[in-house]
Structure formats: structure tokens, C-alpha cells
Scaffold this active site. Structure first.
Site, mmCIF file in Angstrom:
data_model
loop_
_atom_site.group_PDB
_atom_site.id
_atom_site.type_symbol
_atom_site.label_atom_id
_atom_site.label_comp_id
_atom_site.label_asym_id
_atom_site.label_seq_id
_atom_site.Cartn_x
_atom_site.Cartn_y
_atom_site.Cartn_z
ATOM 1 N N ASP A 126 0.941 -1.336 0.058
ATOM 2 C CA ASP A 126 -0.106 -0.036 0.072
ATOM 3 C C ASP A 126 0.893 1.377 0.140
ATOM 4 O O ASP A 126 1.640 1.491 0.977
ATOM 5 C CB ASP A 126 -0.904 0.003 1.185
ATOM 6 C CG ASP A 126 -1.652 0.889 1.524
ATOM 7 O OD1 ASP A 126 -1.603 2.101 0.696
ATOM 8 O OD2 ASP A 126 -2.598 1.100 2.277
ATOM 9 N N ILE A 127 0.720 2.099 -1.075
ATOM 10 C CA ILE A 127 1.785 3.242 -1.010
ATOM 11 C C ILE A 127 1.474 4.103 -0.146
ATOM 12 O O ILE A 127 2.673 4.943 0.285
ATOM 13 C CB ILE A 127 1.282 3.940 -2.424
ATOM 14 C CG1 ILE A 127 2.557 4.883 -3.107
ATOM 15 C CG2 ILE A 127 0.058 4.683 -2.461
ATOM 16 C CD1 ILE A 127 2.582 5.182 -4.387
ATOM 17 N N VAL A 148 -6.202 3.520 -5.873
ATOM 18 C CA VAL A 148 -5.086 4.382 -4.976
ATOM 19 C C VAL A 148 -5.395 5.792 -4.625
ATOM 20 O O VAL A 148 -5.152 6.590 -3.547
ATOM 21 C CB VAL A 148 -3.623 4.264 -5.688
ATOM 22 C CG1 VAL A 148 -3.759 5.200 -6.784
ATOM 23 C CG2 VAL A 148 -2.627 4.512 -5.045
ATOM 24 N N ASP A 149 -6.222 6.604 -5.445
ATOM 25 C CA ASP A 149 -6.630 7.655 -5.054
ATOM 26 C C ASP A 149 -7.327 8.034 -3.881
ATOM 27 O O ASP A 149 -7.075 8.678 -2.917
ATOM 28 C CB ASP A 149 -7.310 8.275 -6.356
ATOM 29 C CG ASP A 149 -7.883 9.674 -6.129
ATOM 30 O OD1 ASP A 149 -7.205 10.535 -5.545
ATOM 31 O OD2 ASP A 149 -8.624 10.263 -7.153
ATOM 32 N N THR A 154 -3.138 1.285 -14.483
ATOM 33 C CA THR A 154 -3.607 -0.002 -14.836
ATOM 34 C C THR A 154 -4.558 -0.611 -13.798
ATOM 35 O O THR A 154 -4.807 -1.931 -13.857
ATOM 36 C CB THR A 154 -2.244 -0.754 -14.318
ATOM 37 O OG1 THR A 154 -1.891 -0.770 -12.962
ATOM 38 C CG2 THR A 154 -0.932 -0.074 -15.218
HETATM 39 N N1 AR6 Z 1 -1.303 1.418 -3.018
HETATM 40 C C1 AR6 Z 1 -0.522 1.284 -4.369
HETATM 41 N N2 AR6 Z 1 -1.180 0.850 -5.231
HETATM 42 C C2 AR6 Z 1 -2.517 0.859 -5.293
HETATM 43 C C3 AR6 Z 1 -3.631 0.922 -4.085
HETATM 44 C C4 AR6 Z 1 -2.692 1.335 -2.846
HETATM 45 N N3 AR6 Z 1 -3.158 1.560 -1.763
HETATM 46 N N4 AR6 Z 1 -4.539 0.706 -4.494
HETATM 47 C C5 AR6 Z 1 -4.745 0.440 -5.630
HETATM 48 N N5 AR6 Z 1 -3.685 0.692 -6.129
HETATM 49 P P1 AR6 Z 1 -6.439 2.914 -9.750
HETATM 50 P P2 AR6 Z 1 -6.332 4.183 -12.418
HETATM 51 C C6 AR6 Z 1 -3.191 0.301 -7.629
HETATM 52 O O1 AR6 Z 1 -7.541 2.335 -10.309
HETATM 53 O O2 AR6 Z 1 -6.136 2.768 -13.489
HETATM 54 C C7 AR6 Z 1 -9.489 6.310 -9.405
HETATM 55 O O3 AR6 Z 1 -10.849 6.259 -9.046
HETATM 56 C C8 AR6 Z 1 -4.211 -0.763 -8.498
HETATM 57 O O4 AR6 Z 1 -3.927 -2.053 -8.246
HETATM 58 O O5 AR6 Z 1 -6.233 3.369 -8.564
HETATM 59 O O6 AR6 Z 1 -5.146 5.170 -12.781
HETATM 60 C C9 AR6 Z 1 -9.304 7.816 -9.769
HETATM 61 O O7 AR6 Z 1 -9.948 8.705 -9.068
HETATM 62 C C10 AR6 Z 1 -3.496 -0.261 -9.889
HETATM 63 O O8 AR6 Z 1 -2.248 -1.371 -10.218
HETATM 64 O O9 AR6 Z 1 -5.876 4.005 -10.820
HETATM 65 C C11 AR6 Z 1 -9.628 7.834 -11.151
HETATM 66 O O10 AR6 Z 1 -10.884 7.946 -11.554
HETATM 67 C C12 AR6 Z 1 -3.003 1.274 -9.736
HETATM 68 O O11 AR6 Z 1 -2.928 1.404 -8.094
HETATM 69 C C13 AR6 Z 1 -9.089 6.303 -11.655
HETATM 70 O O12 AR6 Z 1 -9.328 5.489 -10.447
HETATM 71 C C14 AR6 Z 1 -3.776 2.168 -10.410
HETATM 72 O O13 AR6 Z 1 -5.211 1.818 -10.307
HETATM 73 C C15 AR6 Z 1 -7.775 6.290 -12.008
HETATM 74 O O14 AR6 Z 1 -7.600 4.943 -12.799
#
Ligand code: AR6
Length: 171
Positions: free
Chosen positions: A11-12, A34-35, A123
Site C-alpha cells: 500500500d503506497i 489508490v486515489d 493499470t
Molecule cells: N497502493 C498502491 N497501489 C494501489 C493501491 C494502494 N493503496 N490501491 C490500488 N492500487 P487505480 P487508475 C493500484 O484504479 O487505473 C480512481 O478512482 C491498483 O492495483 O487506482 O489510474 C481515480 O480517481 C493499480 O495497479 O487508478 C481515477 O478516477 C494502480 O494502483 C481512476 O481511479 C492504479 O489503479 C484512475 O484509474
């Protein structure tokens, strides 16, 4: 200098760094993935700052970045970047994803950041193919020469990304 590269699974929000990159959306008003995790761990201050930025300069375009403080996180800064939503225009999407990494690093440099963590931008919900995304991320980071950034950590949340990054970086 060329910064040191690391790959960590987890978890970042739990990993210590001067700056955390957030995979945001153009509204800058939070979301899932992650957001959501960064806003939850960092507290309301981050959203307030994002709203101030929105009021000042409008939405954040794909591939571009804005910076807030880290709120309750140990990181001093959160660099919010908007990844591309995947579609069949591979060349254009790839360029936009490269811009996320390039612009985040440029901003980190201007903030005199020493350590920075990146999630695997686009991703998740945005469905960018993981292997292509990893190749682009690594390419941009290898092209980056820095005066201040000493360490770059790729934080992978899932096994597939961790494996891909370790294979591609041969670590
Ligand atoms: N720590 C690290 N990586 C994470 C975490 C975490 N806590 N949680 C998820 N990931 P995504 P996107 C990974 O969907 O594709 C949001 O709603 C996850 O497994 O977070 O850029 C935004 O507000 C994946 O590999 O972001 C935007 O609307 C990576 O983070 C939209 O999602 C990115 O997944 C952005 O989509």
C-alpha cells in the site's frame, strides 16, 4: 545522477517517501483505488487543497500534474497526476502515460524531493495494459537525470505488476 530504483509490493500510503504520486482523475476531487487510499490516509486537507487548485486553474489534463501537501501522511507532498483511460489509440495513450511519469519527476525535482513513490498509474480502473504501462514507466525513469531525486520506488499493489517490474528491471 541516476536515481536508485526499487520495487516494493504493498500500500503506497504505508511507504515512507518525501513525495507520493497519486493516480488521480481530471476532477481532482478523489475517487477509488489508490486515489481513495491516499485521500483516506492523508485526511481532508488534501481534498481542500485540490479544490483550491481546481478553483484557481480548473481541471487537471491527462498527463499533467498538480501538487498538494501530504496532509496526515508522512510524505511532504502528494503529486497528483491524471493517467490516460485506455483505448485503442495505443500511441497516443502511451505518450500520455509517459507524460505522467515525466511531469511528476520534473515537479519532484523542482520541489527538491529525494525519495518518490509511484503507483502503477492507469493499470486499475483505467485498464491500461500492465506490461506496456510498466515498460513506459521504466523507460521514463531511466531517461531521467536528477540533481535532487536519489531514490524512486515503484509500489505495486498486485502480484502481476510486482512480477512484471522485477522481470523488466532484472531485480
Ligand atoms: N497502493 C498502491 N497501489 C494501489 C493501491 C494502494 N493503496 N490501491 C490500488 N492500487 P487505480 P487508475 C493500484 O484504479 O487505473 C480512481 O478512482 C491498483 O492495483 O487506482 O489510474 C481515480 O480517481 C493499480 O495497479 O487508478 C481515477 O478516477 C494502480 O494502483 C481512476 O481511479 C492504479 O489503479 C484512475 O484509474
Amino acid at each position: 545522477m541516476k536515481p536508485l530504483l526499487e520495487v516494493v509490493k504493498g500500500d503506497i500510503t504505508k511507504i515512507k517517501a518525501d513525495a507520493i504520486v497519486n493516480a488521480a482523475n481530471s476532477s481532482l476531487l478523489g475517487g477509488g483505488g489508490v486515489d481513495g487510499a491516499i485521500h483516506r490516509a492523508g485526511g481532508p486537507r488534501i481534498l481542500e487543497e485540490c479544490m483550491e487548485i481546481r478553483n484557481r486553474q480548473g481541471k487537471c489534463k491527462t498527463g499533467e500534474t498538480v501538487v498538494t501537501t501530504g496532509g496526515n501522511l508522512s510524505a511532504k507532498y502528494v503529486i497528483h497526476t491524471v493517467g490516460p483511460i485506455w483505448n485503442n489509440d495505443e500511441e497516443k495513450r502511451s505518450q500520455l502515460l509517459a507524460n505522467c511519469y515525466k511531469n511528476s519527476l520534473k515537479l519532484a525535482e523542482s520541489l527538491h524531493v529525494k525519495t518518490i513513490t509511484f503507483p502503477n498509474i492507469s493499470t486499475g480502473v483505467y485498464r491500461f495494459p500492465k506490461e506496456l504501462a510498466a515498460k513506459i514507466a521504466i523507460q521514463e525513469i531511466k531517461n531521467f537525470e536528477s540533481e535532487t531525486v536519489e531514490k524512486i520506488i515503484f509500489v505495486c499493489f498486485d502480484d502481476e505488476n510486482e512480477k512484471l517490474y522485477k522481470q523488466l528491471l532484472k531485480i
